[in-house]
Design a protein around this motif. Sequence first.
Motif, PDB file in Angstrom:
ATOM      1  N   ARG A 256      19.925 -38.295   0.904  1.00 55.83           N
ATOM      2  CA  ARG A 256      19.794 -36.844   0.782  1.00 55.83           C
ATOM      3  C   ARG A 256      20.650 -36.136   1.826  1.00 55.83           C
ATOM      4  NH1 ARG A 256      13.930 -33.797   1.070  1.00 55.83           N
ATOM      5  NH2 ARG A 256      14.556 -31.822   0.112  1.00 55.83           N
ATOM      6  N   THR A 281      19.916 -43.286  -8.879  1.00 55.70           N
ATOM      7  CA  THR A 281      19.410 -42.007  -9.371  1.00 55.70           C
ATOM      8  C   THR A 281      17.916 -42.095  -9.677  1.00 55.70           C
ATOM      9  OG1 THR A 281      21.561 -41.376 -10.284  1.00 55.70           O
ATOM     10  CG2 THR A 281      19.616 -40.275 -11.199  1.00 55.70           C
ATOM     11  N   LYS A 285      15.052 -39.942  -7.697  1.00 59.94           N
ATOM     12  CA  LYS A 285      14.141 -39.053  -8.398  1.00 59.94           C
ATOM     13  C   LYS A 285      12.694 -39.486  -8.183  1.00 59.94           C
ATOM     14  CE  LYS A 285      13.257 -36.880 -12.860  1.00 59.94           C
ATOM     15  NZ  LYS A 285      13.686 -36.760 -14.282  1.00 59.94           N
ATOM     16  N   GLY A 289      11.581 -36.600  -6.148  1.00 55.48           N
ATOM     17  CA  GLY A 289      11.155 -35.676  -7.192  1.00 55.48           C
ATOM     18  C   GLY A 289      12.254 -34.866  -7.823  1.00 55.48           C
ATOM     19  N   ARG A 290      13.496 -35.232  -7.613  1.00 57.22           N
ATOM     20  CA  ARG A 290      14.632 -34.528  -8.229  1.00 57.22           C
ATOM     21  C   ARG A 290      15.787 -35.510  -8.334  1.00 57.22           C
ATOM     22  NH1 ARG A 290      15.457 -31.613  -2.665  1.00 57.22           N
ATOM     23  NH2 ARG A 290      13.691 -30.387  -3.371  1.00 57.22           N
ATOM     24  N   THR A 291      16.778 -35.181  -9.124  1.00 60.21           N
ATOM     25  CA  THR A 291      17.935 -36.058  -9.247  1.00 60.21           C
ATOM     26  C   THR A 291      18.959 -35.716  -8.164  1.00 60.21           C
ATOM     27  OG1 THR A 291      19.175 -34.595 -10.718  1.00 60.21           O
ATOM     28  CG2 THR A 291      17.596 -36.105 -11.741  1.00 60.21           C
ATOM     29  N   ARG A 293      21.944 -35.000  -8.479  1.00 65.76           N
ATOM     30  CA  ARG A 293      22.880 -33.965  -8.932  1.00 65.76           C
ATOM     31  C   ARG A 293      22.214 -32.605  -9.103  1.00 65.76           C
ATOM     32  NH1 ARG A 293      27.646 -36.164 -10.550  1.00 65.76           N
ATOM     33  NH2 ARG A 293      27.683 -38.394 -11.078  1.00 65.76           N
ATOM     34  N   SER A 294      20.883 -32.553  -9.009  1.00 69.47           N
ATOM     35  CA  SER A 294      20.182 -31.292  -9.248  1.00 69.47           C
ATOM     36  C   SER A 294      20.430 -30.319  -8.122  1.00 69.47           C
ATOM     37  CB  SER A 294      18.673 -31.535  -9.387  1.00 69.47           C
ATOM     38  OG  SER A 294      18.138 -31.975  -8.155  1.00 69.47           O
ATOM     39  N   ARG A 295      20.216 -29.065  -8.414  1.00 66.35           N
ATOM     40  CA  ARG A 295      20.363 -28.035  -7.385  1.00 66.35           C
ATOM     41  C   ARG A 295      19.352 -28.342  -6.289  1.00 66.35           C
ATOM     42  NH1 ARG A 295      22.265 -22.859  -6.725  1.00 66.35           N
ATOM     43  NH2 ARG A 295      21.027 -21.483  -5.388  1.00 66.35           N
ATOM     44  N   GLY A 296      19.834 -28.489  -5.069  1.00 63.78           N
ATOM     45  CA  GLY A 296      18.926 -28.849  -3.984  1.00 63.78           C
ATOM     46  C   GLY A 296      18.759 -30.340  -3.829  1.00 63.78           C
ATOM     47  N   GLY A 297      19.562 -31.154  -4.599  1.00 58.65           N
ATOM     48  CA  GLY A 297      19.491 -32.594  -4.425  1.00 58.65           C
ATOM     49  C   GLY A 297      19.815 -32.962  -3.002  1.00 58.65           C
ATOM     50  N   ASP A 299      19.865 -31.281   0.907  1.00 54.71           N
ATOM     51  CA  ASP A 299      18.860 -30.445   1.545  1.00 54.71           C
ATOM     52  C   ASP A 299      19.346 -29.046   1.820  1.00 54.71           C
ATOM     53  OD1 ASP A 299      18.153 -33.323   3.383  1.00 54.71           O
ATOM     54  OD2 ASP A 299      17.011 -32.545   1.723  1.00 54.71           O
TER      55      ASP A 299
END
Length: 309
Positions: A256, A281, A285, A289-291, A293-297, A299
């Motif tokens: 991260r 990936t 996740k 709790g997120r991928t 590539r997600s927004r906020g992947g 910090d």
Amino acid sequence: MLDPFSQVVSLLGTRSVRGTSLEASGDWSLSFDGRARLKFVAVTRGQCWLLLPDRQPEPVEDGDVVLLSDTRYAVASDLGIEPVDGMKLYAGPGQDVVRLGDGGDTAMIGGGSGFANGCAPFVLEALPRFLRIDRVSPSAKAIARTLASLRAEVENPGIGSSLIAARLAEILVAEAVRAFVTAGSRDGIGWIAALSNPRLAKAIGLMHDDVAHRWTAPLLAREVGMSRSAFTSQFTRRVGRPPMDYLTHWRMVLARHKLAAGSSVAAVAEEVGYSSQSAFTQAFKRTLGRTPRSRGGGDERGSFPQALS
């Protein structure tokens, strides 16, 4: 091999909380909000009360040093006084020293370290919310010397004082964590508390030192001279999670941080030990709790507290 705490702080990065002081007399009470940082509060003269949520008031006096993590708190001359917002007193530039009344009764110094890129929970969750440093601990003399130097920089600023005070504040936090570990960490659960056990400390250090290695519980057990069952049982009890689960968690925290710094998902996957980007990936996740590539992947970059907060 660096000790695991130093390595985590070095890899994740810290931001200094500036060294500040409070001098107070008469009736007073100041509250400070909770933020994701390690913070010390040291009393250098007199005495007062430290108040934390869901905890009995703590009397603190000249020579006491306490470590706080991610919690609201208040300091007060008397328990019957309603606290006012202490953050506002330190809000302006250069407001490192606050005096209430003639300031002759009680003096305190505060400072510490915040963690960049939202990685704070990995450290803060492994420490108690409140820790009083034992005056007879091996770190007590070092803390006293560093505190004296910090007090001099805060009260008599000169060229480079802000930089020096920030570094001294970081040293005090490290000394406080050292005292916590050296004392055996009592019945604390978490990877920092587990560092008081030489074998567990070695296992954690091995995982941190070569995060991409294909570690297994049997391999780690052999490295530290234990049977697999004894190692797994002891590690899980002291750290709070099984060895391989801890390794995955550390890999994802580190990933991260690297993603937030701009590294690609493919590069990060390889750096933390995954030959398959899809496997990385899924682990990311499942753990965060997120991928990736997600927004906020990566910090968010939060602001860090200043003053006694």
